[in-house]
Structures are given as structure tokens and as C-alpha cells.
Write a protein that holds these residues in place. Sequence first.
Motif, PDB file in Angstrom:
ATOM      1  N   LYS A  85       1.111  -1.269   0.446  1.00  0.00           N
ATOM      2  CA  LYS A  85      -0.111  -0.022  -0.101  1.00  0.00           C
ATOM      3  C   LYS A  85       0.362   0.851  -0.181  1.00  0.00           C
ATOM      4  N   ASN A  86       0.359   2.165  -0.698  1.00  0.00           N
ATOM      5  CA  ASN A  86       1.407   3.693  -0.747  1.00  0.00           C
ATOM      6  C   ASN A  86       0.867   4.524   0.403  1.00  0.00           C
ATOM      7  N   TYR A  87       1.369   5.260   1.127  1.00  0.00           N
ATOM      8  CA  TYR A  87       0.889   5.975   2.528  1.00  0.00           C
ATOM      9  C   TYR A  87       1.506   7.038   2.243  1.00  0.00           C
ATOM     10  N   ARG A  88       0.768   8.457   2.791  1.00  0.00           N
ATOM     11  CA  ARG A  88       1.126   9.719   3.246  1.00  0.00           C
ATOM     12  C   ARG A  88       1.715  10.114   3.734  1.00  0.00           C
ATOM     13  N   VAL A  89       2.196  10.913   4.889  1.00  0.00           N
ATOM     14  CA  VAL A  89       1.864  10.886   5.716  1.00  0.00           C
ATOM     15  C   VAL A  89       1.938  13.059   5.826  1.00  0.00           C
ATOM     16  N   GLN A 102      -1.935  14.380   9.095  1.00  0.00           N
ATOM     17  CA  GLN A 102      -3.185  13.681   8.740  1.00  0.00           C
ATOM     18  C   GLN A 102      -2.236  12.448   7.495  1.00  0.00           C
ATOM     19  N   VAL A 103      -3.040  11.158   7.971  1.00  0.00           N
ATOM     20  CA  VAL A 103      -2.094  10.447   7.137  1.00  0.00           C
ATOM     21  C   VAL A 103      -3.438   9.979   6.195  1.00  0.00           C
ATOM     22  N   PHE A 104      -2.919   9.505   5.165  1.00  0.00           N
ATOM     23  CA  PHE A 104      -3.461   8.793   4.197  1.00  0.00           C
ATOM     24  C   PHE A 104      -3.082   7.302   3.493  1.00  0.00           C
ATOM     25  N   LEU A 110      -7.092   7.973   6.761  1.00  0.00           N
ATOM     26  CA  LEU A 110      -7.076   7.310   7.559  1.00  0.00           C
ATOM     27  C   LEU A 110      -7.349   8.000   9.308  1.00  0.00           C
ATOM     28  N   GLU A 111      -6.666   9.363   9.137  1.00  0.00           N
ATOM     29  CA  GLU A 111      -6.014   9.655  10.558  1.00  0.00           C
ATOM     30  C   GLU A 111      -5.780  11.380  10.509  1.00  0.00           C
ATOM     31  N   ALA A 112      -6.709  12.187  11.857  1.00  0.00           N
ATOM     32  CA  ALA A 112      -6.688  13.566  11.236  1.00  0.00           C
ATOM     33  C   ALA A 112      -6.240  14.020  12.104  1.00  0.00           C
ATOM     34  N   GLN A 113      -5.481  13.528  13.576  1.00  0.00           N
ATOM     35  CA  GLN A 113      -4.962  13.792  14.612  1.00  0.00           C
ATOM     36  C   GLN A 113      -3.588  13.344  14.618  1.00  0.00           C
ATOM     37  N   PRO A 114      -2.934  14.746  15.236  1.00  0.00           N
ATOM     38  CA  PRO A 114      -1.427  14.505  15.573  1.00  0.00           C
ATOM     39  C   PRO A 114      -0.913  13.538  16.294  1.00  0.00           C
ATOM     40  N   GLN A 115      -1.241  13.409  17.224  1.00  0.00           N
ATOM     41  CA  GLN A 115      -1.486  12.127  18.094  1.00  0.00           C
ATOM     42  C   GLN A 115      -1.388  10.766  17.331  1.00  0.00           C
ATOM     43  N   ARG A 116      -2.565  10.671  17.178  1.00  0.00           N
ATOM     44  CA  ARG A 116      -2.631   9.302  16.481  1.00  0.00           C
ATOM     45  C   ARG A 116      -2.059   9.017  15.209  1.00  0.00           C
ATOM     46  N   ALA A 117      -1.589  10.226  14.518  1.00  0.00           N
ATOM     47  CA  ALA A 117      -0.948   9.770  13.142  1.00  0.00           C
ATOM     48  C   ALA A 117       0.369   9.490  13.613  1.00  0.00           C
ATOM     49  N   HIS A 122       3.454   4.244  13.866  1.00  0.00           N
ATOM     50  CA  HIS A 122       4.190   3.087  14.700  1.00  0.00           C
ATOM     51  C   HIS A 122       4.297   2.041  14.557  1.00  0.00           C
ATOM     52  N   ARG A 123       2.946   2.077  14.213  1.00  0.00           N
ATOM     53  CA  ARG A 123       1.678   0.339  13.561  1.00  0.00           C
ATOM     54  C   ARG A 123       2.196   0.105  12.022  1.00  0.00           C
TER      55      ARG A 123
END
Length: 128
Positions: A85-89, A102-104, A110-117, A122-123
Motif C-alpha cells: 500500500k502507498n501511504y502519505r503523511v 494527516q495520514v492517508f 486514515l487519521e487527522a489528529q497529530p497524536q494518533r498520526a 508506529h503501527r
Amino acid sequence: MITGITLRHWKSHEQSELRFAKGANLFVGSMGSGKTSVVDAICFALFGTFPALKARRVRTSDLVSRLQTQPTSAEVELTFEQGGKNYRVVRRVTRQESSEAQVFCDGKLLEAQPQRACQSAHRLLAGA
């Protein structure tokens, strides 16, 4: 595998785009040309910090370029592949010390909150 990074108004980089190939990738340049800034940006994109920021030798507002245009924010966009898969942070910081993340995955947010990003990064890097 990290495939690229784009820096906008990040430290000494007004607008820089780097693409990485499989294998070893080297940064070569004179002292003060921004090599360490690229490594700091990679760490910041994935983890929301880097050694000098964590040790408080620099502040978040110091990350925004002070070059010609006097921008009010900086942005780091990191792309990588993991598990087919292709990810973009994307992380943004302002002179007022606020931040966004943001994480895509394959274009989907996938995520739009800094700590959760950070947790997502990490995952993903652990292959979970």
C-alpha cells in the motif's frame, strides 16, 4: 520503504522535493545546505518530533522558514510503501506553535489528529 518527501517552508528549504530509490540514498552537500533538515523532516513526519525538538534545543516555530517569503507555516509531506500500500503523511506547523497531521492510505484519509498520526506511523512501520 520511504519513496519521497516534500518540504514547504521547512527550515532552510523553501520548496524541496526528494524522491528515493530502493537501496542506499545519500545526501551530499556543503555545510548548512539542509541535509540534516531533511532527516529531521522525515522524523517529524513519522513521529511528530526529532531529537533537537524533543530536547527543546529548537521550538516548533523555528521549523518555519525565515527565508524571503516570511511564511506563517511549514509543511512536510512524506510518502512510503508498506505491505503493498502507498501511504502519505502530511504535517503542518505554524509560527504560533500549532500543528496538524494527516495520514492517508492509497489516497484515503486514515487519521487527522497529530497524536494518533504518530500511533498510526508506529503501527505501519512495525508492519501491524
